[in-house]
Design a protein around this motif. Structure first.
Motif, PDB file in Angstrom:
ATOM      1  N   TYR A   1       5.226   4.726  -5.240  1.00  0.00           N
ATOM      2  CA  TYR A   1       6.493   4.004  -5.326  1.00  0.00           C
ATOM      3  C   TYR A   1       7.374   4.661  -6.385  1.00  0.00           C
ATOM      4  O   TYR A   1       6.888   5.137  -7.406  1.00  0.00           O
ATOM      5  CB  TYR A   1       6.269   2.554  -5.750  1.00  0.00           C
TER       6      TYR A   1
ATOM      7  N   ASN B   1      -0.607   4.970  -1.729  1.00  0.00           N
ATOM      8  CA  ASN B   1       0.722   4.390  -1.919  1.00  0.00           C
ATOM      9  C   ASN B   1       1.384   4.955  -3.165  1.00  0.00           C
ATOM     10  O   ASN B   1       0.757   5.012  -4.237  1.00  0.00           O
ATOM     11  CB  ASN B   1       0.638   2.875  -2.062  1.00  0.00           C
TER      12      ASN B   1
ATOM     13  N   SER C   1      -0.731   2.937  -5.879  1.00  0.00           N
ATOM     14  CA  SER C   1      -1.804   1.978  -5.619  1.00  0.00           C
ATOM     15  C   SER C   1      -2.713   2.547  -4.549  1.00  0.00           C
ATOM     16  O   SER C   1      -2.319   3.436  -3.785  1.00  0.00           O
ATOM     17  CB  SER C   1      -1.253   0.618  -5.210  1.00  0.00           C
TER      18      SER C   1
ATOM     19  N   GLN D   1      -0.436  -2.110  -8.731  1.00  0.00           N
ATOM     20  CA  GLN D   1       0.323  -0.878  -8.883  1.00  0.00           C
ATOM     21  C   GLN D   1       0.203  -0.381 -10.319  1.00  0.00           C
ATOM     22  O   GLN D   1       0.405  -1.136 -11.262  1.00  0.00           O
ATOM     23  CB  GLN D   1       1.799  -1.110  -8.529  1.00  0.00           C
TER      24      GLN D   1
ATOM     25  N   SER E   1      14.462   1.220   1.381  1.00  0.00           N
ATOM     26  CA  SER E   1      15.597   0.308   1.340  1.00  0.00           C
ATOM     27  C   SER E   1      16.302   0.277  -0.012  1.00  0.00           C
ATOM     28  O   SER E   1      17.440  -0.156  -0.106  1.00  0.00           O
ATOM     29  CB  SER E   1      15.137  -1.107   1.708  1.00  0.00           C
TER      30      SER E   1
ATOM     31  N   TYR F   1      10.720   3.531  -8.795  1.00  0.00           N
ATOM     32  CA  TYR F   1      11.576   2.454  -9.297  1.00  0.00           C
ATOM     33  C   TYR F   1      12.508   3.067 -10.340  1.00  0.00           C
ATOM     34  O   TYR F   1      12.260   4.148 -10.860  1.00  0.00           O
ATOM     35  CB  TYR F   1      10.755   1.371 -10.007  1.00  0.00           C
TER      36      TYR F   1
ATOM     37  N   ASP G   1       9.158   2.483   3.125  1.00  0.00           N
ATOM     38  CA  ASP G   1      10.289   1.611   2.828  1.00  0.00           C
ATOM     39  C   ASP G   1      11.213   2.365   1.880  1.00  0.00           C
ATOM     40  O   ASP G   1      10.803   2.706   0.778  1.00  0.00           O
ATOM     41  CB  ASP G   1       9.788   0.316   2.173  1.00  0.00           C
TER      42      ASP G   1
ATOM     43  N   HIS H   1       9.046   3.616  -1.148  1.00  0.00           N
ATOM     44  CA  HIS H   1       7.592   3.508  -1.058  1.00  0.00           C
ATOM     45  C   HIS H   1       7.077   4.500  -0.024  1.00  0.00           C
ATOM     46  O   HIS H   1       7.541   4.512   1.115  1.00  0.00           O
ATOM     47  CB  HIS H   1       7.236   2.066  -0.663  1.00  0.00           C
TER      48      HIS H   1
ATOM     49  N   PHE I   1      13.388  -1.424  -7.310  1.00  0.00           N
ATOM     50  CA  PHE I   1      12.639  -0.605  -6.362  1.00  0.00           C
ATOM     51  C   PHE I   1      13.548   0.414  -5.695  1.00  0.00           C
ATOM     52  O   PHE I   1      14.699   0.110  -5.354  1.00  0.00           O
ATOM     53  CB  PHE I   1      12.022  -1.538  -5.320  1.00  0.00           C
TER      54      PHE I   1
END
Lengths: 112, 115
Positions: free
Chosen positions: B33, B31, B95, B104, B58, B35, B56, B48, B45
């Protein structure tokens, strides 16, 4: 995800115990409570997570009352290096891979 | 174990230019991410990845932002063309994946200033 409310800022002195309380009135049954710490010029860092009662690790303790509508992060005998922003986060996201939704956090300042 | 690393640590560019940020997650973490915190606001955020796939996205603000993770290892976030409101700190986190607690781990961030 449940909304959280925590103090904008707090001051304390070296050697004191610091307690930061977070309110999360609409916490759901499956939600965990997680705290992150962020030092200046660094990314946030996971410090503790709990579901109910008390959790303790080498950094902090987390106290969660039976109704789970609030939680208290306790830092024993703080030092200057504990000056940071502390984020209280609530959601099932932290036991599964998903985004973190940050609030404004509590800016903790420790004085000599 | 090496943590999450980000490059560059700082970037100052002019409006209209292109900037590419890089994130190297912890080895073995599926994973990844992205941000960001823009001036005076909370950390938000962006997107991902699970391995090389976007799980994701979004939080991506608009089509000037393009994130990739070819091969499922490091990731890049390109801003083209950059605007003034893109200034802020961009964080990457990773993660492990699988069941159980998903802590995370965040990198130090890239500070972007668009003039």
């Amino acid at each position: 995800l449940a909304k959280t409310t925590q103090p904008i800022s707090m001051d304390s002195y070296e050697g004191q115990e610091v307690n930061i309380t977070c309110s999360h009135n609409n916490i759901a049954t499956n939600d965990y409570i997680t705290w992150y710490q962020q030092f200046p010029s660094q990314g946030p860092r996971f410090i503790i997570q709990g579901y109910k009662t008390k959790v303790t690790n080498e950094v902090a303790s987390l106290f969660i009352p039976a109704d789970r509508k609030s939680s208290t992060l306790s830092l024993p005998r703080v030092s200057l290096s504990d000056t940071a922003v502390y984020y209280c986060l609530v959601g099932v996201a932290y036991s599964s891979a998903s985004k973190i939704i940050f609030g404004s956090g509590t800016r903790l300042s420790i004085r000599p | 174990e090496a943590g999450v690393t980000q490059f560059p640590s700082h970037s100052v560019i002019e409006k209209g230019q292109t900037v590419t940020l890089r994130c190297d997650p912890i080895s073995g973490h599926d994973n990844l991410y992205w941000y960001r915190r823009v001036m005076g606001k909370e950390i938000k955020f962006l997107l991902h990845f699970v391995k090389e796939s976007k799980q994701d996205e979004s939080g991506m603000p608009n089509n000037r932002f393009l994130a990739e993770r070819t091969g499922g290892t490091y990731s890049t976030l390109k801003v083209q063309p950059a605007e003034l409101e893109d200034s802020g700190v961009y964080f990457c986190a990773s993660s492990q994946g699988g069941q159980g607690q998903e802590t995370q781990y965040f990198g130090p961030g890239t500070r972007l200033l668009v003039l």
